[in-house]
Design a protein around this motif. Structure first.
Motif, PDB file in Angstrom:
ATOM      1  N   GLY A 119       0.834  -1.207   0.000  1.00  0.00           N
ATOM      2  CA  GLY A 119       0.000   0.000   0.000  1.00  0.00           C
ATOM      3  C   GLY A 119       0.865   1.251   0.000  1.00  0.00           C
ATOM      4  O   GLY A 119       1.740   1.416   0.849  1.00  0.00           O
ATOM      5  N   LEU A 124      -4.111   3.792   3.774  1.00  0.00           N
ATOM      6  CA  LEU A 124      -4.484   2.400   3.495  1.00  0.00           C
ATOM      7  C   LEU A 124      -4.139   1.528   4.705  1.00  0.00           C
ATOM      8  O   LEU A 124      -3.139   1.757   5.376  1.00  0.00           O
ATOM      9  CB  LEU A 124      -3.737   1.867   2.265  1.00  0.00           C
ATOM     10  CG  LEU A 124      -4.100   2.465   0.910  1.00  0.00           C
ATOM     11  CD1 LEU A 124      -3.335   1.771  -0.197  1.00  0.00           C
ATOM     12  CD2 LEU A 124      -5.605   2.359   0.663  1.00  0.00           C
ATOM     13  N   MET A 130      -8.586  -3.768  -2.429  1.00  0.00           N
ATOM     14  CA  MET A 130      -8.774  -2.590  -3.289  1.00  0.00           C
ATOM     15  C   MET A 130      -9.050  -3.026  -4.709  1.00  0.00           C
ATOM     16  O   MET A 130      -8.492  -4.014  -5.186  1.00  0.00           O
ATOM     17  CB  MET A 130      -7.507  -1.735  -3.293  1.00  0.00           C
ATOM     18  CG  MET A 130      -7.525  -0.651  -2.261  1.00  0.00           C
ATOM     19  SD  MET A 130      -6.071   0.356  -2.449  1.00  0.00           S
ATOM     20  CE  MET A 130      -6.744   1.828  -3.178  1.00  0.00           C
TER      21      MET A 130
END
Ligand code: HPA
Length: 291
Positions: A119, A124, A130
Motif C-alpha cells: 500500500g 491504506l 482494493m
C-alpha cells in the motif's frame, strides 16, 4: 518446427478440456499469494496440476501451489488458477502470460485477477482489499512485444497491433464489485496499481517516487496478464489485497512471510467478494442468453 504461442495455447486448452469435456468456463480467476481460498468455493471441482498441462509454466515460489481448478461458482462455469508465475522467477513475458492465453482458448470472456500488493496511498490499512482502477507499467517490458498474434481475439474483433487501454479495468465489473463489497460491509476503494519486476522489494525512495507518479499500490504481477487479456478482448477485474505498507511507510522491514500471512488472513473475505461478483455476472449472462 517451432510451434506458435497460439498453437501451444490450443494444445494446452485441449488437454484441460479433455478433463472437463462438458464445461466451458466463462470466467477465469487468477489467485495471488496466499489468496487461494476462492478455489474452495468451486463446486463439481476438477483439479489439474500445471505440470500436467503442456507448455504451462510451473511456479517456483512457496505458497503459489500450481493447479487449475475447473467447476462452477453459483452455477457459472469457471476456471480458477491457484498460483501464477512471475517475471522475477526467470520466465519470459510470453511464458508469464501464457496461462491467460490458454484461458481465452478455453472460452473465458471475463478475467478476474487478484494479487498481493504494497500500500502506497496514505491511509491504506494492511489487510484491506482494493479494486484496481488503472495501472502503471514499470516492469520494463510489454508482453505483446514481437509479432502480433491476432488469432486470439478474432471472434471479439480484438487482436489488434495497437489497441486502447483507456479502460483496461472494466468499469461495469468494478461497479459490480463495489456493490458486492457494500453488501458485505467491505471498505472497497479503487486505486492505481504500479507494477515492478521485483524480486527485491522497493526502496523508500522508489516508493516516494511512485507516490508522485500517482500510484496507490505496488506489486510484481497482474499488469502483463491485463495487457494480454485486453489484447484478446477479455474484460478484466483486478482486486489487490494490501498485504503490507510499502517500503518506508511502516516501522517494520518487508518480508514475504508478512505478505503471505496477510493474504491468508483476508482470503475468505476475498473469496466471498469474488463469489458475489460471479453471482452478479451470472444474472447478466442469463439476461444476455434470453432473446
Ligand atoms: N512491493 C512489491 N510487491 C509486493 C509488495 C510490495 O510492497 N507487497 C506484496 N507484493
Amino acid at each position: 518446427m517451432k510451434t506458435t504461442v497460439f498453437e501451444q495455447a490450443c494444445e494446452a486448452a485441449e488437454l484441460i478440456h479433455s478433463h472437463v469435456p462438458n464445461l466451458i468456463p466463462r470466467i477465469g480467476i487468477v489467485l495471488g499469494s496466499g489468496l487461494g481460498a476462492v478455489a474452495d468455493a468451486v463446486t463439481e471441482a476438477v483439479r489439474i496440476s500445471y505440470s500436467e498441462i503442456p507448455h504451462f509454466p510451473q511456479s517456483t515460489i512457496v505458497g503459489h501451489s500450481g493447479q487449475m481448478v475447473l467447476g462452477r461458482v453459483d452455477k457459472v462455469p469457471v476456471a480458477v488458477m491457484q498460483g501464477r508465475v512471475h517475471y522475477y522467477e526467470g520466465y519470459s513475458p510470453e511464458q508469464v502470460t501464457f496461462p491467460v492465453r490458454v484461458l481465452e482458448r478455453l472460452g473465458v470472456e471475463t478475467l478476474i485477477l487478484t494479487n498481493a500488493a504494497g500500500g502506497i496511498r496514505p491511509g491504506l490499512a494492511v489487510g484491506q482489499l482494493m479494486l484496481i482502477a488503472d495501472h502503471i507499467n514499470l516492469l520494463g517490458f510489454n508482453p505483446l512485444t514481437g509479432p502480433n498474434e491476432p488469432q486470439f481475439g478474432v471472434k471479439r474483433g480484438a487482436g489488434l497491433r495497437f489497441f486502447d487501454m483507456t479502460e483496461a479495468y472494466d468499469r461495469r465489473l468494478r461497479e459490480m464489485a463495489r456493490r458486492a463489497g457494500q453488501e458485505q460491509n467491505l471498505r472497497l476503494e479503487e486505486g492505481v496499481y504500479l507494477a515492478v519486476s521485483g524480486p527485491s522489494f522497493e526502496t523508500p525512495a522508489e516508493i516516494r517516487a511512485f507516490q508522485r507518479l500517482g500510484a496507490d499500490l505496488v506489486g510484481m504481477s497482474t499488469v502483463p496478464e491485463t495487457i494480454v487479456a485486453r489484447h484478446m478482448g477479455l474484460r478484466v477485474l483486478g482486486v489487490s489485497c494490501v498485504t503490507n505498507l510499502a517500503a518506508g511507510l511502516s516501522a517494520t522491514p518487508l518480508s514475504h512471510e508478512e505478505v503471505f500471512e496477510t493474504g491468508r488472513r483476508v482470503e475468505q473475505q476475498l473469496a466471498r467478494l469474488i463469489a458475489s461478483v460471479v453471482s452478479e455476472l451470472a444474472v447478466e449472462m442469463d439476461s444476455e442468453a434470453k432473446p
